[in-house]
Design a protein around this motif. Sequence first.
Motif, PDB file in Angstrom:
ATOM      1  N   ILE A 295       0.764  -1.403   0.046  1.00  0.00           N
ATOM      2  CA  ILE A 295       0.121   0.064  -0.129  1.00  0.00           C
ATOM      3  C   ILE A 295       0.886   1.177   0.098  1.00  0.00           C
ATOM      4  O   ILE A 295       1.799   1.423   0.815  1.00  0.00           O
ATOM      5  N   TYR A 296       0.783   2.123  -1.014  1.00  0.00           N
ATOM      6  CA  TYR A 296       1.697   3.137  -1.142  1.00  0.00           C
ATOM      7  C   TYR A 296       0.662   4.642  -1.061  1.00  0.00           C
ATOM      8  O   TYR A 296      -0.336   4.566  -1.586  1.00  0.00           O
ATOM      9  N   LYS A 297       1.079   5.549  -0.404  1.00  0.00           N
ATOM     10  CA  LYS A 297       0.452   6.889  -0.424  1.00  0.00           C
ATOM     11  C   LYS A 297       1.588   7.719  -1.100  1.00  0.00           C
ATOM     12  O   LYS A 297       2.728   8.074  -0.654  1.00  0.00           O
ATOM     13  N   PHE A 298       1.022   8.789  -2.138  1.00  0.00           N
ATOM     14  CA  PHE A 298       1.764   9.488  -2.806  1.00  0.00           C
ATOM     15  C   PHE A 298       1.075  10.952  -3.258  1.00  0.00           C
ATOM     16  O   PHE A 298      -0.105  11.005  -3.105  1.00  0.00           O
ATOM     17  N   GLY A 299       2.078  11.747  -3.856  1.00  0.00           N
ATOM     18  CA  GLY A 299       1.231  13.056  -4.017  1.00  0.00           C
ATOM     19  C   GLY A 299       2.070  13.622  -5.229  1.00  0.00           C
ATOM     20  O   GLY A 299       2.740  12.822  -5.821  1.00  0.00           O
ATOM     21  N   LYS A 300       1.893  15.053  -5.501  1.00  0.00           N
ATOM     22  CA  LYS A 300       2.717  15.665  -6.581  1.00  0.00           C
ATOM     23  C   LYS A 300       3.758  15.419  -6.545  1.00  0.00           C
ATOM     24  O   LYS A 300       4.980  15.498  -5.746  1.00  0.00           O
ATOM     25  N   GLY A 301       4.261  15.177  -7.784  1.00  0.00           N
ATOM     26  CA  GLY A 301       5.903  14.896  -8.047  1.00  0.00           C
ATOM     27  C   GLY A 301       6.341  13.510  -7.733  1.00  0.00           C
ATOM     28  O   GLY A 301       7.592  13.265  -8.057  1.00  0.00           O
ATOM     29  N   ASP A 302       5.433  12.438  -7.539  1.00  0.00           N
ATOM     30  CA  ASP A 302       5.591  11.255  -7.409  1.00  0.00           C
ATOM     31  C   ASP A 302       5.606  10.522  -8.640  1.00  0.00           C
ATOM     32  O   ASP A 302       4.464  10.732  -9.316  1.00  0.00           O
ATOM     33  N   LEU A 303       6.499   9.390  -8.857  1.00  0.00           N
ATOM     34  CA  LEU A 303       6.247   8.425  -9.990  1.00  0.00           C
ATOM     35  C   LEU A 303       6.019   7.283  -9.563  1.00  0.00           C
ATOM     36  O   LEU A 303       6.837   6.666  -8.754  1.00  0.00           O
ATOM     37  N   VAL A 304       5.018   6.379 -10.263  1.00  0.00           N
ATOM     38  CA  VAL A 304       4.763   5.251  -9.620  1.00  0.00           C
ATOM     39  C   VAL A 304       5.159   4.146 -10.694  1.00  0.00           C
ATOM     40  O   VAL A 304       4.508   4.226 -11.882  1.00  0.00           O
ATOM     41  N   ILE A 305       5.609   2.872 -10.394  1.00  0.00           N
ATOM     42  CA  ILE A 305       6.108   1.791 -11.365  1.00  0.00           C
ATOM     43  C   ILE A 305       5.058   0.787 -11.041  1.00  0.00           C
ATOM     44  O   ILE A 305       5.183   0.420  -9.886  1.00  0.00           O
ATOM     45  N   VAL A 306       4.378   0.488 -11.967  1.00  0.00           N
ATOM     46  CA  VAL A 306       3.706  -0.756 -12.220  1.00  0.00           C
ATOM     47  C   VAL A 306       3.971  -1.886 -13.162  1.00  0.00           C
ATOM     48  O   VAL A 306       3.610  -1.535 -14.323  1.00  0.00           O
ATOM     49  N   PRO A 307       4.809  -2.775 -12.892  1.00  0.00           N
ATOM     50  CA  PRO A 307       5.226  -3.857 -13.973  1.00  0.00           C
ATOM     51  C   PRO A 307       4.054  -4.479 -14.695  1.00  0.00           C
ATOM     52  O   PRO A 307       3.049  -4.797 -13.723  1.00  0.00           O
ATOM     53  N   GLY A 308       4.262  -5.235 -15.854  1.00  0.00           N
ATOM     54  CA  GLY A 308       2.972  -6.082 -16.304  1.00  0.00           C
ATOM     55  C   GLY A 308       2.943  -7.278 -15.374  1.00  0.00           C
ATOM     56  O   GLY A 308       3.911  -7.853 -14.806  1.00  0.00           O
ATOM     57  N   GLY A 309       1.791  -7.462 -15.333  1.00  0.00           N
ATOM     58  CA  GLY A 309       1.271  -8.700 -14.614  1.00  0.00           C
ATOM     59  C   GLY A 309       0.954  -8.418 -12.925  1.00  0.00           C
ATOM     60  O   GLY A 309       0.673  -9.298 -12.092  1.00  0.00           O
ATOM     61  N   CYS A 310       1.214  -6.953 -12.664  1.00  0.00           N
ATOM     62  CA  CYS A 310       0.958  -6.673 -11.017  1.00  0.00           C
ATOM     63  C   CYS A 310      -0.633  -6.280 -10.939  1.00  0.00           C
ATOM     64  O   CYS A 310      -1.066  -5.567 -11.673  1.00  0.00           O
ATOM     65  N   LEU A 311      -1.007  -6.992 -10.076  1.00  0.00           N
ATOM     66  CA  LEU A 311      -2.376  -6.591  -9.660  1.00  0.00           C
ATOM     67  C   LEU A 311      -2.379  -5.416  -8.790  1.00  0.00           C
ATOM     68  O   LEU A 311      -1.650  -5.106  -7.909  1.00  0.00           O
ATOM     69  N   HIS A 312      -3.151  -4.424  -9.270  1.00  0.00           N
ATOM     70  CA  HIS A 312      -3.194  -2.782  -8.751  1.00  0.00           C
ATOM     71  C   HIS A 312      -4.590  -2.575  -8.653  1.00  0.00           C
ATOM     72  O   HIS A 312      -5.290  -2.649  -9.717  1.00  0.00           O
ATOM     73  N   LYS A 313      -4.566  -1.151  -7.859  1.00  0.00           N
ATOM     74  CA  LYS A 313      -5.730  -0.487  -7.704  1.00  0.00           C
ATOM     75  C   LYS A 313      -5.318   0.957  -7.105  1.00  0.00           C
ATOM     76  O   LYS A 313      -4.586   0.857  -6.204  1.00  0.00           O
ATOM     77  N   THR A 314      -6.023   2.011  -7.974  1.00  0.00           N
ATOM     78  CA  THR A 314      -5.636   3.369  -7.254  1.00  0.00           C
ATOM     79  C   THR A 314      -6.756   4.118  -6.593  1.00  0.00           C
ATOM     80  O   THR A 314      -7.627   4.136  -7.591  1.00  0.00           O
ATOM     81  N   VAL A 315      -6.520   4.664  -5.674  1.00  0.00           N
ATOM     82  CA  VAL A 315      -7.606   5.429  -5.172  1.00  0.00           C
ATOM     83  C   VAL A 315      -7.430   6.881  -4.822  1.00  0.00           C
ATOM     84  O   VAL A 315      -6.093   7.225  -4.320  1.00  0.00           O
ATOM     85  N   TYR A 316      -8.105   7.766  -5.369  1.00  0.00           N
ATOM     86  CA  TYR A 316      -7.751   9.205  -5.480  1.00  0.00           C
ATOM     87  C   TYR A 316      -8.316   9.835  -4.098  1.00  0.00           C
ATOM     88  O   TYR A 316      -9.545   9.803  -3.820  1.00  0.00           O
TER      89      TYR A 316
END
Length: 277
Positions: free
Chosen positions: A51-72
């Motif tokens: 679980i990651y929390k991030f904001g302006k200026g952050d860069l997120v890496i999601v490799p292929g095959g990774c289960l993921h979900k984003t909540v704003y």
Amino acid sequence: MFQDMSKDFDIKKIRRSNTISESNCEPHVHPFHEIFYLSSGECTSFIDHNIYKFGKGDLVIVPGGCLHKTVYTGKGIHERIVISFRQEITDWIKEQIGAEYLKNCMVPGVINIPEKRRNYVDSLLDKLMFENDTPDILSTAFIKAGLVELLLFIIRCKEYEDNVIKEIDVDNRKIQEVATYIFEHYTENILLEDVADKFDMNKSFLSKRFKTATGFGFKEYIINLRIQNACRLLLETNKSITDIAFECGFNDSNYFGDSFRKIKGISPRKYRKNETF
């Protein structure tokens, strides 16, 4: 939900408000890599089992095959630039600096871009969007060159910069431990009450908190992990579909088939025959 794209590279800018209908994305997995840069707003992402929390200026890496979900989260408009690309487009990097650097670059997580380097990243992303949106005969080459430059910058951040790797969301440390435990034991018979006892939590509280923090229901997350592993086994082995179902934690092959179709939109047998799904 399984997603794919029709080309080797894409980049787009996405703006959302924090209304309920627009603030969340469905949990999904895709075969291509994804990098997104948050230019405004705040987000929480659940990637694989972190679980990651991030904001302006952050860069997120999601490799292929990774289960993921984003909540704003937060107020106002959230804006991010999303880059999607297939593994093949990075072959030049492997030839120049080796496969291990590229592998380390694409480890899931969040990088906080140093403020003094954000203008550089903004300019690079603008160039990529320009070439993608107004293509000519040279655009494919410019896009490959720009993507390589971005990936090399990420590698340099990971190798040489201090404190650029964002920590896992400390506000959800307990749920993080639960998610990791499930990730490591999903092939077993995992029950909510047993996990609640193991982590000294109330069953109802754990269920609600897990959903809030990860975007997944407790059972939903387990099923998604099992299906994700089943996909790999279907494509990489000759094991029977029944054997794969039991190996992934299902005790009923019919339930496995129903769950697979619900998540992938296709039967396990058809998925095995067509690797493009």
